[in-house]
Design a protein around this motif. Sequence first.
Motif, mmCIF file in Angstrom:
data_model
loop_
_atom_site.group_PDB
_atom_site.id
_atom_site.type_symbol
_atom_site.label_atom_id
_atom_site.label_comp_id
_atom_site.label_asym_id
_atom_site.label_seq_id
_atom_site.Cartn_x
_atom_site.Cartn_y
_atom_site.Cartn_z
ATOM 1 N N UNK A 26 0.820 -1.210 0.000
ATOM 2 C CA UNK A 26 0.000 0.000 0.000
ATOM 3 C C UNK A 26 0.860 1.270 0.000
ATOM 4 N N UNK A 27 2.177 1.096 0.026
ATOM 5 C CA UNK A 27 3.144 2.201 0.018
ATOM 6 C C UNK A 27 3.026 3.101 1.243
ATOM 7 N N UNK A 28 2.566 2.552 2.368
ATOM 8 C CA UNK A 28 2.496 3.321 3.606
ATOM 9 C C UNK A 28 3.830 3.296 4.348
ATOM 10 N N UNK A 29 4.517 2.170 4.301
ATOM 11 C CA UNK A 29 5.852 2.020 4.881
ATOM 12 C C UNK A 29 6.648 1.170 3.905
ATOM 13 N N UNK A 30 7.698 1.757 3.351
ATOM 14 C CA UNK A 30 8.482 1.051 2.338
ATOM 15 C C UNK A 30 9.917 0.884 2.846
ATOM 16 N N UNK A 31 10.263 -0.327 3.283
ATOM 17 C CA UNK A 31 11.622 -0.561 3.770
ATOM 18 C C UNK A 31 12.604 -0.689 2.606
ATOM 19 N N UNK A 32 13.862 -0.503 2.913
ATOM 20 C CA UNK A 32 14.873 -0.726 1.877
ATOM 21 C C UNK A 32 15.078 -2.223 1.728
ATOM 22 N N UNK A 33 15.774 -2.604 0.687
ATOM 23 C CA UNK A 33 16.028 -4.015 0.416
ATOM 24 C C UNK A 33 17.518 -4.294 0.487
ATOM 25 N N UNK A 34 17.867 -5.427 1.061
ATOM 26 C CA UNK A 34 19.257 -5.885 1.071
ATOM 27 C C UNK A 34 19.588 -6.407 -0.323
ATOM 28 N N UNK A 35 20.850 -6.598 -0.600
ATOM 29 C CA UNK A 35 21.263 -7.143 -1.891
ATOM 30 C C UNK A 35 20.611 -8.495 -2.142
ATOM 31 N N UNK A 36 20.329 -9.218 -1.081
ATOM 32 C CA UNK A 36 19.694 -10.535 -1.191
ATOM 33 C C UNK A 36 18.184 -10.436 -1.424
ATOM 34 N N UNK A 37 17.615 -9.232 -1.311
ATOM 35 C CA UNK A 37 16.187 -9.045 -1.522
ATOM 36 C C UNK A 37 15.372 -8.969 -0.246
ATOM 37 N N UNK A 38 15.990 -9.236 0.897
ATOM 38 C CA UNK A 38 15.258 -9.167 2.164
ATOM 39 C C UNK A 38 14.890 -7.726 2.482
ATOM 40 N N UNK A 39 13.717 -7.546 3.092
ATOM 41 C CA UNK A 39 13.308 -6.228 3.563
ATOM 42 C C UNK A 39 14.142 -5.904 4.803
ATOM 43 N N UNK A 40 14.588 -4.652 4.878
ATOM 44 C CA UNK A 40 15.343 -4.198 6.042
ATOM 45 C C UNK A 40 14.685 -2.941 6.588
ATOM 46 N N UNK A 41 14.209 -3.031 7.805
ATOM 47 C CA UNK A 41 13.523 -1.926 8.466
ATOM 48 C C UNK A 41 14.498 -1.215 9.383
ATOM 49 N N UNK A 42 14.609 0.087 9.199
ATOM 50 C CA UNK A 42 15.456 0.912 10.050
ATOM 51 C C UNK A 42 14.624 1.679 11.055
ATOM 52 N N UNK A 43 15.267 2.620 11.735
ATOM 53 C CA UNK A 43 14.593 3.412 12.762
ATOM 54 C C UNK A 43 13.430 4.219 12.189
ATOM 55 N N UNK A 44 13.608 4.778 10.999
ATOM 56 C CA UNK A 44 12.539 5.587 10.397
ATOM 57 C C UNK A 44 11.303 4.748 10.113
ATOM 58 N N UNK A 45 11.504 3.561 9.567
ATOM 59 C CA UNK A 45 10.370 2.682 9.265
ATOM 60 C C UNK A 45 9.684 2.204 10.546
ATOM 61 N N UNK A 46 10.461 1.907 11.572
ATOM 62 C CA UNK A 46 9.861 1.501 12.850
ATOM 63 C C UNK A 46 9.028 2.637 13.435
ATOM 64 N N UNK A 47 9.521 3.866 13.323
ATOM 65 C CA UNK A 47 8.750 5.023 13.799
ATOM 66 C C UNK A 47 7.440 5.157 13.029
ATOM 67 N N UNK A 48 7.493 4.962 11.712
ATOM 68 C CA UNK A 48 6.271 5.030 10.906
ATOM 69 C C UNK A 48 5.278 3.953 11.330
ATOM 70 N N UNK A 49 5.759 2.745 11.557
ATOM 71 C CA UNK A 49 4.881 1.649 11.964
ATOM 72 C C UNK A 49 4.232 1.932 13.310
ATOM 73 N N UNK A 50 5.022 2.443 14.231
ATOM 74 C CA UNK A 50 4.485 2.767 15.556
ATOM 75 C C UNK A 50 3.467 3.898 15.467
ATOM 76 N N UNK A 51 3.744 4.896 14.628
ATOM 77 C CA UNK A 51 2.819 6.019 14.464
ATOM 78 C C UNK A 51 1.495 5.542 13.859
#
Length: 65
Positions: A26-51
Motif C-alpha cells: 500500500x506504500x504506507x511504509x516502504x523498507x529498503x532491500x538488502x542485496x539478497x532481496x530481504x526487507x530491512x527496516x530501520x529506525x525511520x520505518x519503525x517510527x512510521x509503523x508505531x505512528x
Amino acid sequence: MDGLTVGQAAAQAGWSPRMLRYLERAALVVPRRAASGYRLYGAAELDQLRALRELRKQFGLELTD
C-alpha cells in the motif's frame, strides 16, 4: 542499526509480518532491500509503523481511511 528483518520489525512494532508486507504494498511504509532481496527496516520505518499503530488506536482509523 543495519536493519531488522520483517519478523524482527513486526515484533518490535506490534504488527504481524503479513501486515508489514501489506503496508509495503500500500506504500504506507516502504523498507529498503538488502542485496539478497530481504526487507530491512530501520529506525525511520519503525517510527512510521508505531505512528500508524497509535493513530489507529487513538482515532479508531482503518488503514483504508
